[in-house]
Design an enzyme around this catalytic site. Structure first.
Site, PDB file in Angstrom:
ATOM      1  N   HIS A 177     -12.950 -19.515 -52.687  1.00 42.47           N
ATOM      2  CA  HIS A 177     -11.908 -19.817 -53.878  1.00 42.47           C
ATOM      3  C   HIS A 177     -12.304 -21.010 -54.825  1.00 42.47           C
ATOM      4  O   HIS A 177     -12.066 -20.992 -55.822  1.00 42.47           O
ATOM      5  CB  HIS A 177     -10.528 -20.196 -53.072  1.00 42.47           C
TER       6      HIS A 177
ATOM      7  N   HIS B 234      -5.241 -11.517 -55.647  1.00 41.12           N
ATOM      8  CA  HIS B 234      -6.222 -12.535 -54.773  1.00 41.12           C
ATOM      9  C   HIS B 234      -7.450 -11.735 -54.454  1.00 41.12           C
ATOM     10  O   HIS B 234      -8.614 -12.580 -54.300  1.00 41.12           O
ATOM     11  CB  HIS B 234      -5.331 -12.790 -53.373  1.00 41.12           C
TER      12      HIS B 234
ATOM     13  N   ASP C  93     -11.146 -13.265 -54.993  1.00 38.92           N
ATOM     14  CA  ASP C  93     -12.188 -13.593 -53.969  1.00 38.92           C
ATOM     15  C   ASP C  93     -13.381 -12.887 -54.698  1.00 38.92           C
ATOM     16  O   ASP C  93     -14.670 -13.330 -54.566  1.00 38.92           O
ATOM     17  CB  ASP C  93     -11.933 -12.605 -52.833  1.00 38.92           C
TER      18      ASP C  93
ATOM     19  N   HIS D  77     -15.202  -9.719 -48.376  1.00 40.53           N
ATOM     20  CA  HIS D  77     -16.475 -10.838 -48.548  1.00 40.53           C
ATOM     21  C   HIS D  77     -17.901 -10.193 -48.373  1.00 40.53           C
ATOM     22  O   HIS D  77     -18.844  -9.914 -49.118  1.00 40.53           O
ATOM     23  CB  HIS D  77     -16.393 -12.042 -47.959  1.00 40.53           C
TER      24      HIS D  77
HETATM   25 ZN   LIG Z   1      -9.480 -15.455 -50.247  1.00 38.99          ZN
END
Ligand SMILES: [Zn+2]
Length: 305
Positions: free
Chosen positions: A77, A234, A238, A261
């Site tokens: 973030h 969101h 990311d 991720h």
């Molecule tokens: Zn996140």
């Protein structure tokens, strides 16, 4: 133009997983890109470059480790905030293993950076131009980069939880889009996962103040959602943070389907492992004007969520 912060920025918060208080200080820097420095560790190399090849774990967050085994977690973030406001060089001091979660979004980092302002750094700015499509695919998960003049992020999620469901959005990361459209969107989890994570010593700092918690068709946070599709936004936040680990701005179109991720990091590894899929370019003013942080400043504070 390469940029850094005008002044130091100090912030305190709590680590999402450790539950421990953490203090970060963002220092201006004139080279080296974005780097983290674990000030609580002094007997080994404590500097960790914010780079794709330093990523050693992506289970719950993006964790970076250097060759001395010194690590810093939950960098995504903050990395998104730096990329989204156009900071190319900074040294981030941290006194523990995890970047504080703040409110679960990038909003507080963005606001602090916009209030402090940026300073130019001499020398041309280089970017990574995608020349040929690269993709990472695993089951229903997809992450890909295709050639484009400007970074765009196209993301799709599909959760069985009725409160989330299927959400898709595509945005070009220019004209302050990150600051205006994504920075305030919080991380999220299922209520049933919270107990499991706590039993494993994770999410100890998690609360309704720093994550959206869903239970079936309900959002448990008293204030509800900040945006009707906060979840997919969101994930886009990311993605920008994870793509910022490329080491330079990317000129290309990113597409993520249920990507986390790990998928985005595998995609960057794929990019760098594929000859001819990218090239360095020195940005002219015209192209630089389309970067995620170009033109963003104090006037954007009121629109930063
Ligand atoms: Zn996140």
């Amino acid at each position: 133009m390469q940029t850094t912060l005008k002044h130091d920025i100090a912030m305190v918060g709590t680590g999402l997983h450790s539950g421990r208080p953490a203090r970060i200080v963002l220092h201006p820097a004139t080279d080296g890109g974005i780097r983290f420095r674990r000030v609580d560790i002094t007997d080994r190399d404590n500097v960790i470059p914010a780079r794709w090849d330093m990523v050693t774990d992506t289970t719950l967050c993006t964790l970076l480790s250097n060759e001395a085994g010194v690590s810093v977690g939950t960098v995504e973030h903050l990395m998104a905030a730096l990329a989204g406001t156009g900071v190319t060089h900074a040294l981030v001091d941290i006194d523990g293993p995890e970047i504080p979660i703040m409110d679960g979004s990038a909003q507080r980092f963005v606001r602090a950076i916009l209030r402090t302002g940026l300073a130019p750094v001499a020398g041309p700015l280089r970017a990574i131009r995608v020349l040929a499509p690269v993709r990472f695919e695993q089951g229903a998960v997809l992450a890909e980069l295709t050639p484009a003049d400007t970074l765009s992020i196209d993301f799709e999620i599909d959760f069985a939880d009725k409160a989330i469901g299927r959400q898709a959005r595509a945005l070009t990361m220019e004209n302050g889009t990150f600051v205006h459209e994504l920075a305030d969107c919080r991380t999220f989890c299922r209520a049933e996962e919270v107990e499991t994570m706590r039993a494993h010593g994770l999410a100890l700092g998690g609360s309704l103040d720093n994550a959206v918690v869903v239970d079936g068709d309900r959002v448990l946070n008293p204030g509800g959602l900040r945006r009707s599709d906060e979840f997919v936004r969101h994930k886009m936040l990311d993605a920008l943070g994870d793509l910022a680990l490329a080491g330079a701005p990317i000129l290309g179109a990113y597409r993520g389907v249920r990507a986390g991720h790990g998928a985005t990091n595998r995609l960057l590894r794929q990019l760098y492992a594929t000859p001819g899929s990218w090239e360095w370019v020195t940005l002219d003013a015209e192209t630089a004007a389309h970067l995620p942080g170009a033109g963003v400043g104090r006037a954007d504070l009121r629109r930063a969520g």
